[in-house]
Design an enzyme around this catalytic site. Structure first.
Site, PDB file in Angstrom:
ATOM      1  CE1 TYR A 170       4.283  -2.921   4.113  1.00  0.00           C
ATOM      2  CE2 TYR A 170       5.644  -4.202   4.221  1.00  0.00           C
ATOM      3  CZ  TYR A 170       5.865  -2.884   4.684  1.00  0.00           C
ATOM      4  OH  TYR A 170       6.337  -2.167   4.708  1.00  0.00           O
TER       5      TYR A 170
ATOM      6  CE  LYS B  77       4.818  -0.121   2.102  1.00  0.00           C
ATOM      7  NZ  LYS B  77       5.034   1.577   1.499  1.00  0.00           N
TER       8      LYS B  77
END
Lengths: 255, 208
Positions: free
Chosen positions: A156, A160
Protein backbone atom coordinates in the site's frame (compact mmCIF):
# COMPACT_ATOMS: atom_id res chain seq x y z
CA UNK A 1 -27.02 24.80 1.38
CA UNK A 2 -25.87 24.91 -2.25
CA UNK A 3 -23.25 27.28 -3.61
CA UNK A 4 -22.25 28.24 -7.11
CA UNK A 5 -18.47 27.93 -6.87
CA UNK A 6 -18.39 25.02 -9.33
CA UNK A 7 -21.44 25.90 -11.40
CA UNK A 8 -20.97 24.62 -14.95
CA UNK A 9 -18.10 22.33 -13.98
CA UNK A 10 -17.99 18.57 -14.40
CA UNK A 11 -16.20 16.57 -11.73
CA UNK A 12 -15.33 12.88 -11.84
CA UNK A 13 -14.53 11.25 -8.51
CA UNK A 14 -13.34 7.63 -8.55
CA UNK A 15 -14.06 5.27 -5.69
CA UNK A 16 -16.88 7.62 -4.76
CA UNK A 17 -19.57 5.24 -3.58
CA UNK A 18 -18.39 5.42 0.02
CA UNK A 19 -15.87 6.89 2.44
CA UNK A 20 -13.60 9.77 1.48
CA UNK A 21 -14.49 9.64 -2.22
CA UNK A 22 -18.17 9.90 -1.40
CA UNK A 23 -17.56 12.90 0.85
CA UNK A 24 -15.60 14.60 -1.94
CA UNK A 25 -18.38 13.92 -4.45
CA UNK A 26 -21.01 15.35 -2.09
CA UNK A 27 -18.84 18.38 -1.35
CA UNK A 28 -18.31 19.24 -5.02
CA UNK A 29 -21.99 18.68 -5.79
CA UNK A 30 -22.98 20.89 -2.87
CA UNK A 31 -20.90 23.65 -4.43
CA UNK A 32 -22.54 23.44 -7.83
CA UNK A 33 -20.57 20.87 -9.81
CA UNK A 34 -22.15 18.15 -11.89
CA UNK A 35 -20.58 15.08 -10.33
CA UNK A 36 -19.86 11.66 -11.77
CA UNK A 37 -19.78 9.12 -8.96
CA UNK A 38 -17.33 6.58 -10.33
CA UNK A 39 -16.96 3.23 -8.62
CA UNK A 40 -16.23 -0.39 -9.46
CA UNK A 41 -19.56 -1.27 -7.83
CA UNK A 42 -22.16 0.03 -10.28
CA UNK A 43 -25.08 -0.37 -7.89
CA UNK A 44 -23.30 1.46 -5.08
CA UNK A 45 -22.32 4.25 -7.49
CA UNK A 46 -25.94 4.67 -8.59
CA UNK A 47 -27.18 4.75 -4.99
CA UNK A 48 -24.58 7.35 -4.01
CA UNK A 49 -25.49 9.51 -7.02
CA UNK A 50 -29.16 9.16 -6.16
CA UNK A 51 -28.48 10.35 -2.62
CA UNK A 52 -26.79 13.47 -4.01
CA UNK A 53 -29.72 14.16 -6.33
CA UNK A 54 -32.17 13.77 -3.44
CA UNK A 55 -30.61 16.78 -1.69
CA UNK A 56 -30.64 18.88 -4.85
CA UNK A 57 -27.29 18.07 -6.40
CA UNK A 58 -26.51 16.97 -9.94
CA UNK A 59 -24.92 13.52 -10.04
CA UNK A 60 -24.76 10.32 -12.06
CA UNK A 61 -23.32 6.96 -11.10
CA UNK A 62 -20.85 5.22 -13.38
CA UNK A 63 -19.09 1.89 -13.11
CA UNK A 64 -15.38 2.12 -13.73
CA UNK A 65 -12.50 -0.19 -12.89
CA UNK A 66 -9.65 2.32 -12.84
CA UNK A 67 -7.06 -0.41 -13.44
CA UNK A 68 -8.54 -1.13 -16.90
CA UNK A 69 -7.56 1.14 -19.77
CA UNK A 70 -10.63 0.10 -21.72
CA UNK A 71 -13.02 0.91 -18.86
CA UNK A 72 -11.31 4.22 -18.08
CA UNK A 73 -11.39 5.40 -21.70
CA UNK A 74 -15.02 4.31 -22.06
CA UNK A 75 -15.94 6.13 -18.86
CA UNK A 76 -14.35 9.41 -19.95
CA UNK A 77 -15.98 9.12 -23.39
CA UNK A 78 -19.39 8.60 -21.83
CA UNK A 79 -18.98 11.48 -19.37
CA UNK A 80 -17.93 13.81 -22.17
CA UNK A 81 -20.88 12.75 -24.32
CA UNK A 82 -23.43 13.07 -21.51
CA UNK A 83 -22.15 16.01 -19.44
CA UNK A 84 -19.15 17.51 -21.20
CA UNK A 85 -15.40 17.22 -20.62
CA UNK A 86 -14.12 16.60 -17.12
CA UNK A 87 -12.96 19.81 -15.40
CA UNK A 88 -12.06 18.24 -12.07
CA UNK A 89 -10.69 14.71 -11.66
CA UNK A 90 -10.35 13.28 -8.17
CA UNK A 91 -8.38 10.03 -8.21
CA UNK A 92 -9.62 8.44 -5.02
CA UNK A 93 -10.17 4.76 -5.88
CA UNK A 94 -7.82 2.58 -3.89
CA UNK A 95 -7.44 -0.69 -2.07
CA UNK A 96 -5.42 -1.83 0.90
CA UNK A 97 -4.79 -5.56 1.19
CA UNK A 98 -1.46 -5.58 2.97
CA UNK A 99 -0.64 -8.48 5.20
CA UNK A 100 2.97 -7.65 5.91
CA UNK A 101 6.07 -8.36 3.91
CA UNK A 102 5.98 -12.09 4.70
CA UNK A 103 2.33 -12.51 3.83
CA UNK A 104 1.61 -10.40 0.77
CA UNK A 105 1.29 -12.45 -2.41
CA UNK A 106 2.38 -11.52 -5.92
CA UNK A 107 -1.26 -11.16 -6.91
CA UNK A 108 -2.02 -8.83 -3.99
CA UNK A 109 1.03 -6.70 -4.72
CA UNK A 110 0.13 -6.41 -8.39
CA UNK A 111 -3.53 -5.67 -7.72
CA UNK A 112 -2.59 -2.94 -5.22
CA UNK A 113 -0.26 -1.29 -7.73
CA UNK A 114 -2.82 -1.72 -10.54
CA UNK A 115 -5.65 0.02 -8.70
CA UNK A 116 -3.79 2.58 -6.60
CA UNK A 117 -1.02 3.61 -8.98
CA UNK A 118 -1.89 2.54 -12.54
CA UNK A 119 -5.45 3.77 -11.94
CA UNK A 120 -4.16 7.26 -11.20
CA UNK A 121 -2.06 7.19 -14.36
CA UNK A 122 -4.85 5.98 -16.64
CA UNK A 123 -7.45 8.44 -15.35
CA UNK A 124 -5.02 11.36 -15.31
CA UNK A 125 -3.92 10.60 -18.87
CA UNK A 126 -7.52 10.51 -20.08
CA UNK A 127 -8.32 13.75 -18.23
CA UNK A 128 -5.18 15.53 -19.45
CA UNK A 129 -6.01 14.75 -23.08
CA UNK A 130 -9.21 16.76 -22.81
CA UNK A 131 -7.91 19.41 -20.40
CA UNK A 132 -4.80 20.42 -22.38
CA UNK A 133 -6.69 21.86 -25.40
CA UNK A 134 -8.96 23.80 -23.01
CA UNK A 135 -5.97 25.15 -21.02
CA UNK A 136 -7.59 24.47 -17.69
CA UNK A 137 -8.21 21.61 -15.31
CA UNK A 138 -7.73 20.26 -11.83
CA UNK A 139 -6.44 16.82 -10.88
CA UNK A 140 -6.45 15.81 -7.23
CA UNK A 141 -4.93 12.53 -6.15
CA UNK A 142 -5.83 10.94 -2.85
CA UNK A 143 -2.64 9.36 -1.57
CA UNK A 144 -2.05 8.51 2.07
CA UNK A 145 0.17 9.54 4.89
CA UNK A 146 1.26 5.88 4.71
CA UNK A 147 3.48 6.68 1.71
CA UNK A 148 6.06 7.75 4.28
CA UNK A 149 6.15 4.09 5.26
CA UNK A 150 4.25 2.10 7.87
CA UNK A 151 4.31 -1.22 9.60
CA UNK A 152 2.99 -4.05 7.45
CA UNK A 153 2.07 -1.81 4.53
CA UNK A 154 4.82 -2.35 2.00
CA UNK A 155 2.43 -2.76 -0.95
CA UNK A 156 0.00 0.00 0.00
CA UNK A 157 2.74 2.47 0.97
CA UNK A 158 4.68 1.75 -2.23
CA UNK A 159 1.61 2.32 -4.36
CA UNK A 160 0.86 5.63 -2.63
CA UNK A 161 4.49 6.68 -2.98
CA UNK A 162 3.99 6.21 -6.70
CA UNK A 163 0.96 8.46 -6.52
CA UNK A 164 3.00 11.23 -4.87
CA UNK A 165 5.70 10.97 -7.51
CA UNK A 166 3.14 10.91 -10.32
CA UNK A 167 1.51 14.02 -8.86
CA UNK A 168 4.77 15.97 -9.04
CA UNK A 169 5.62 14.82 -12.57
CA UNK A 170 2.13 15.57 -13.85
CA UNK A 171 2.19 18.98 -12.16
CA UNK A 172 5.46 19.89 -13.84
CA UNK A 173 4.31 18.68 -17.26
CA UNK A 174 0.82 20.17 -17.16
CA UNK A 175 1.49 23.50 -15.41
CA UNK A 176 2.02 25.46 -18.62
CA UNK A 177 -1.40 24.31 -19.79
CA UNK A 178 -3.10 25.87 -16.77
CA UNK A 179 -3.73 22.46 -15.19
CA UNK A 180 -2.86 21.95 -11.54
CA UNK A 181 -2.17 18.53 -10.04
CA UNK A 182 -2.08 18.08 -6.29
CA UNK A 183 -2.18 15.32 -3.77
CA UNK A 184 -3.97 14.88 -0.45
CA UNK A 185 -2.60 12.52 2.15
CA UNK A 186 -5.22 11.60 4.74
CA UNK A 187 -4.18 10.23 8.09
CA UNK A 188 -6.55 8.50 10.50
CA UNK A 189 -9.95 9.28 9.03
CA UNK A 190 -13.15 7.98 10.59
CA UNK A 191 -14.09 5.37 8.00
CA UNK A 192 -15.31 1.79 8.48
CA UNK A 193 -11.79 0.57 7.65
CA UNK A 194 -10.20 2.56 10.47
CA UNK A 195 -13.03 1.69 12.87
CA UNK A 196 -12.37 -1.98 12.17
CA UNK A 197 -9.06 -1.70 14.05
CA UNK A 198 -9.09 -3.15 17.57
CA UNK A 199 -9.83 -0.32 20.06
CA UNK A 200 -6.46 -0.68 21.77
CA UNK A 201 -4.64 -0.35 18.44
CA UNK A 202 -6.63 2.74 17.49
CA UNK A 203 -5.98 4.31 20.87
CA UNK A 204 -2.26 3.67 20.53
CA UNK A 205 -2.22 5.24 17.08
CA UNK A 206 -4.08 8.31 18.30
CA UNK A 207 -1.71 8.72 21.24
CA UNK A 208 1.15 9.11 18.77
CA UNK A 209 -0.65 11.80 16.79
CA UNK A 210 -0.33 15.48 17.78
CA UNK A 211 -4.04 16.32 17.71
CA UNK A 212 -5.03 12.95 19.15
CA UNK A 213 -8.28 12.72 17.21
CA UNK A 214 -9.75 11.00 14.18
CA UNK A 215 -10.46 13.14 11.17
CA UNK A 216 -13.71 13.05 9.20
CA UNK A 217 -14.06 12.31 5.48
CA UNK A 218 -15.47 15.83 5.20
CA UNK A 219 -12.10 17.24 6.34
CA UNK A 220 -10.50 15.70 3.26
CA UNK A 221 -13.41 16.79 1.09
CA UNK A 222 -13.03 20.42 2.13
CA UNK A 223 -9.33 20.34 1.20
CA UNK A 224 -10.17 18.72 -2.13
CA UNK A 225 -12.69 21.46 -2.86
CA UNK A 226 -10.05 24.13 -2.25
CA UNK A 227 -7.56 22.45 -4.56
CA UNK A 228 -10.28 22.02 -7.20
CA UNK A 229 -11.23 25.68 -7.10
CA UNK A 230 -9.99 28.69 -9.00
CA UNK A 231 -8.71 30.01 -5.67
CA UNK A 232 -5.92 27.43 -5.79
CA UNK A 233 -4.68 28.22 -9.30
CA UNK A 234 -1.16 28.91 -7.96
CA UNK A 235 -0.97 25.70 -5.92
CA UNK A 236 0.39 22.77 -7.89
CA UNK A 237 2.50 19.70 -7.30
CA UNK A 238 1.75 19.88 -3.61
CA UNK A 239 1.24 17.13 -1.08
CA UNK A 240 -1.11 18.30 1.65
CA UNK A 241 -1.56 16.07 4.65
CA UNK A 242 -4.99 15.98 6.28
CA UNK A 243 -3.85 14.02 9.26
CA UNK A 244 -4.03 15.96 12.52
CA UNK A 245 -0.27 16.36 12.42
CA UNK A 246 0.50 12.65 12.10
CA UNK A 247 2.89 13.37 9.26
CA UNK A 248 5.06 15.38 11.67
CA UNK A 249 5.66 12.57 14.09
CA UNK A 250 3.89 9.27 14.46
CA UNK A 251 6.03 6.85 16.41
CA UNK A 252 3.55 4.71 18.29
CA UNK A 253 4.09 3.78 21.91
CA UNK A 254 6.00 0.55 22.20
CA UNK A 255 3.70 -2.41 22.79
CA UNK B 1 -15.36 31.20 2.21
CA UNK B 2 -16.38 30.46 5.77
CA UNK B 3 -15.31 33.45 7.82
CA UNK B 4 -17.14 33.53 11.08
CA UNK B 5 -14.90 34.89 13.76
CA UNK B 6 -12.11 37.23 14.69
CA UNK B 7 -8.60 37.03 13.30
CA UNK B 8 -5.49 38.99 14.20
CA UNK B 9 -3.21 39.90 11.29
CA UNK B 10 0.29 40.55 12.63
CA UNK B 11 2.30 42.10 9.81
CA UNK B 12 5.85 43.40 9.67
CA UNK B 13 6.21 43.68 5.89
CA UNK B 14 4.92 42.35 2.54
CA UNK B 15 2.32 45.12 2.40
CA UNK B 16 0.63 43.91 -0.79
CA UNK B 17 0.07 40.49 0.74
CA UNK B 18 -1.28 42.00 3.95
CA UNK B 19 -3.77 44.14 2.03
CA UNK B 20 -4.93 41.16 -0.01
CA UNK B 21 -5.26 38.92 3.05
CA UNK B 22 -7.18 41.54 5.00
CA UNK B 23 -9.47 42.27 2.08
CA UNK B 24 -10.20 38.57 1.49
CA UNK B 25 -10.92 37.95 5.14
CA UNK B 26 -13.23 40.94 5.52
CA UNK B 27 -15.08 39.92 2.35
CA UNK B 28 -15.51 36.43 3.79
CA UNK B 29 -17.01 37.84 6.95
CA UNK B 30 -14.09 37.80 9.37
CA UNK B 31 -13.51 40.58 11.87
CA UNK B 32 -9.89 41.58 11.26
CA UNK B 33 -7.63 43.07 13.92
CA UNK B 34 -4.29 44.47 12.75
CA UNK B 35 -1.07 44.52 14.74
CA UNK B 36 2.59 45.28 14.23
CA UNK B 37 5.67 44.21 16.16
CA UNK B 38 5.17 46.84 18.88
CA UNK B 39 1.39 46.53 19.21
CA UNK B 40 0.27 45.14 22.57
CA UNK B 41 -1.90 42.14 21.74
CA UNK B 42 -2.13 40.00 24.87
CA UNK B 43 -5.45 41.51 25.94
CA UNK B 44 -8.58 41.69 23.83
CA UNK B 45 -11.52 39.70 22.49
CA UNK B 46 -11.36 35.97 21.83
CA UNK B 47 -9.46 35.08 18.62
CA UNK B 48 -10.28 32.34 16.14
CA UNK B 49 -7.16 32.84 14.11
CA UNK B 50 -3.80 34.53 13.65
CA UNK B 51 -2.11 35.44 10.39
CA UNK B 52 1.60 36.18 10.73
CA UNK B 53 3.29 38.01 7.83
CA UNK B 54 6.90 38.73 8.80
CA UNK B 55 7.90 40.24 5.44
CA UNK B 56 10.08 37.50 3.99
CA UNK B 57 8.89 38.02 0.42
CA UNK B 58 10.02 41.64 0.17
CA UNK B 59 13.48 41.34 1.63
CA UNK B 60 16.71 40.43 -0.11
CA UNK B 61 19.14 40.80 2.79
CA UNK B 62 16.92 39.15 5.38
CA UNK B 63 14.93 40.53 8.29
CA UNK B 64 16.55 42.22 11.27
CA UNK B 65 14.61 39.94 13.61
CA UNK B 66 14.13 36.18 13.59
CA UNK B 67 10.61 35.44 12.27
CA UNK B 68 10.57 31.99 13.90
CA UNK B 69 11.18 33.47 17.33
CA UNK B 70 8.65 36.21 16.60
CA UNK B 71 6.00 33.63 15.77
CA UNK B 72 6.67 31.62 18.91
CA UNK B 73 6.48 34.77 21.05
CA UNK B 74 3.30 35.87 19.32
CA UNK B 75 1.56 32.55 19.97
CA UNK B 76 2.67 32.59 23.60
CA UNK B 77 1.54 36.19 24.16
CA UNK B 78 -1.86 35.49 22.58
CA UNK B 79 -2.36 32.21 24.39
CA UNK B 80 -5.21 33.38 26.60
CA UNK B 81 -7.05 34.98 23.70
CA UNK B 82 -7.03 31.94 21.44
CA UNK B 83 -10.18 29.89 21.27
CA UNK B 84 -9.72 26.64 23.19
CA UNK B 85 -9.80 23.19 21.68
CA UNK B 86 -13.06 22.34 23.41
CA UNK B 87 -14.59 25.33 21.69
CA UNK B 88 -13.35 24.55 18.18
CA UNK B 89 -9.76 25.67 18.62
CA UNK B 90 -7.91 28.34 16.66
CA UNK B 91 -6.06 28.48 13.37
CA UNK B 92 -2.59 30.02 12.96
CA UNK B 93 -1.15 30.74 9.51
CA UNK B 94 2.28 32.14 8.72
CA UNK B 95 3.31 33.49 5.33
CA UNK B 96 6.83 32.47 4.43
CA UNK B 97 8.98 32.18 1.34
CA UNK B 98 9.82 29.46 -1.15
CA UNK B 99 13.39 30.54 -0.43
CA UNK B 100 13.37 28.12 2.53
CA UNK B 101 14.33 25.47 -0.04
CA UNK B 102 17.54 27.43 -0.52
CA UNK B 103 18.29 30.21 -2.98
CA UNK B 104 21.40 31.83 -4.37
CA UNK B 105 21.79 35.46 -3.41
CA UNK B 106 19.37 35.25 -0.48
CA UNK B 107 20.93 32.84 2.03
CA UNK B 108 19.78 34.87 5.03
CA UNK B 109 16.19 34.93 3.79
CA UNK B 110 16.40 31.19 3.12
CA UNK B 111 17.64 30.52 6.63
CA UNK B 112 14.94 32.66 8.21
CA UNK B 113 12.23 31.11 6.05
CA UNK B 114 13.43 27.61 6.93
CA UNK B 115 13.42 28.57 10.58
CA UNK B 116 9.84 29.74 10.24
CA UNK B 117 8.81 26.39 8.71
CA UNK B 118 10.50 24.53 11.57
CA UNK B 119 8.74 26.76 14.11
CA UNK B 120 5.38 26.11 12.45
CA UNK B 121 5.92 22.34 12.57
CA UNK B 122 7.13 22.46 16.17
CA UNK B 123 4.20 24.59 17.33
CA UNK B 124 1.84 22.23 15.53
CA UNK B 125 3.30 19.31 17.47
CA UNK B 126 3.25 21.22 20.75
CA UNK B 127 -0.22 22.75 20.51
CA UNK B 128 -2.18 20.05 18.70
CA UNK B 129 -3.88 18.74 21.81
CA UNK B 130 -4.94 22.30 22.65
CA UNK B 131 -6.86 22.47 19.38
CA UNK B 132 -4.46 24.84 17.62
CA UNK B 133 -3.57 24.22 14.01
CA UNK B 134 -0.39 25.88 12.77
CA UNK B 135 0.40 26.00 9.06
CA UNK B 136 2.36 28.12 6.64
CA UNK B 137 1.92 29.34 3.09
CA UNK B 138 5.18 29.59 1.15
CA UNK B 139 5.17 31.97 -1.78
CA UNK B 140 7.42 33.63 -4.30
CA UNK B 141 8.42 37.29 -4.29
CA UNK B 142 5.59 39.08 -6.08
CA UNK B 143 8.13 40.55 -8.52
CA UNK B 144 9.75 37.18 -9.28
CA UNK B 145 9.28 37.53 -13.05
CA UNK B 146 10.92 40.97 -13.04
CA UNK B 147 13.84 39.62 -11.05
CA UNK B 148 14.25 36.73 -13.50
CA UNK B 149 14.31 39.08 -16.47
CA UNK B 150 17.15 41.02 -14.91
CA UNK B 151 19.40 38.02 -15.57
CA UNK B 152 21.36 35.57 -13.50
CA UNK B 153 21.95 36.08 -9.82
CA UNK B 154 25.31 37.92 -9.58
CA UNK B 155 28.20 35.51 -9.43
CA UNK B 156 26.10 32.58 -10.64
CA UNK B 157 24.42 31.23 -13.76
CA UNK B 158 21.10 30.80 -11.91
CA UNK B 159 17.92 32.74 -12.62
CA UNK B 160 15.14 33.63 -10.18
CA UNK B 161 12.56 30.82 -9.81
CA UNK B 162 9.15 31.69 -11.26
CA UNK B 163 5.80 29.94 -11.49
CA UNK B 164 5.50 27.09 -13.99
CA UNK B 165 1.82 27.94 -14.37
CA UNK B 166 0.87 30.49 -17.05
CA UNK B 167 0.16 33.44 -14.75
CA UNK B 168 2.44 34.95 -12.09
CA UNK B 169 1.50 34.30 -8.48
CA UNK B 170 -0.41 37.25 -7.06
CA UNK B 171 -1.13 38.50 -3.57
CA UNK B 172 -4.74 37.33 -4.10
CA UNK B 173 -3.49 33.77 -4.68
CA UNK B 174 -1.55 33.91 -1.41
CA UNK B 175 -4.55 35.38 0.41
CA UNK B 176 -6.84 32.61 -0.84
CA UNK B 177 -4.46 29.97 0.48
CA UNK B 178 -4.19 31.72 3.84
CA UNK B 179 -7.97 31.86 4.01
CA UNK B 180 -8.18 28.12 3.32
CA UNK B 181 -6.04 27.33 6.35
CA UNK B 182 -8.07 29.75 8.51
CA UNK B 183 -11.32 28.03 7.57
CA UNK B 184 -12.76 26.23 10.62
CA UNK B 185 -13.23 23.25 8.32
CA UNK B 186 -9.43 23.00 7.99
CA UNK B 187 -9.17 22.02 11.64
CA UNK B 188 -7.61 18.61 10.93
CA UNK B 189 -4.73 20.08 8.92
CA UNK B 190 -1.71 21.11 10.92
CA UNK B 191 2.05 21.47 10.56
CA UNK B 192 1.81 21.90 6.81
CA UNK B 193 4.04 23.98 4.56
CA UNK B 194 1.97 24.56 1.44
CA UNK B 195 3.69 26.21 -1.48
CA UNK B 196 1.65 28.79 -3.34
CA UNK B 197 4.18 29.36 -6.07
CA UNK B 198 2.79 27.89 -9.27
CA UNK B 199 5.02 24.83 -8.98
CA UNK B 200 8.30 26.71 -8.47
CA UNK B 201 9.06 24.48 -5.50
CA UNK B 202 8.95 21.24 -7.42
CA UNK B 203 12.52 20.84 -8.55
CA UNK B 204 13.85 20.86 -4.98
CA UNK B 205 14.33 17.61 -3.09
CA UNK B 206 13.22 19.37 0.11
CA UNK B 207 9.80 20.17 -1.27
CA UNK B 208 8.18 16.81 -0.61
Amino acid sequence: MFHAEFKGKVSLVTGAASGIGNAVARELAAHGSAVVVGDIDAGAADRAASAIREVGGQAVGLRVDVSSRGEVEAAFARVEADLGPVDVLVNNAGISIDRGVRGVTDEEWQRTIAVNQTGVFLCSQAAARSMIPRKTGRIINIASRAWLGWFGQVAYASSKGGVVSATRSLAIELARHGITVNCLAPGLIDTPLVRSEPPEVLERLLRAQPMGTLGEPEDVANAARFLASDRARAVTGQLLYVCGGKSLYAQPAMA
Amino acid sequence: MAGEGRVLVRADGDDDVVVAVSSALVTAGWIVEHAGRSTPVSEGPRLDGIVFVPGLLDTVAGLDVDPAAELVELVESLGRRLRSGGDGGARIVAVGSRDWLGWAGRPAVAAQAAGLVAAVRSLALERGRAGLTVNCVLALPLDAHRRRHRGAVPGTHLHEPVALTPEPVTSADIAATVEFFLDPRSNYITGQALHCCGGASLLSSLSV
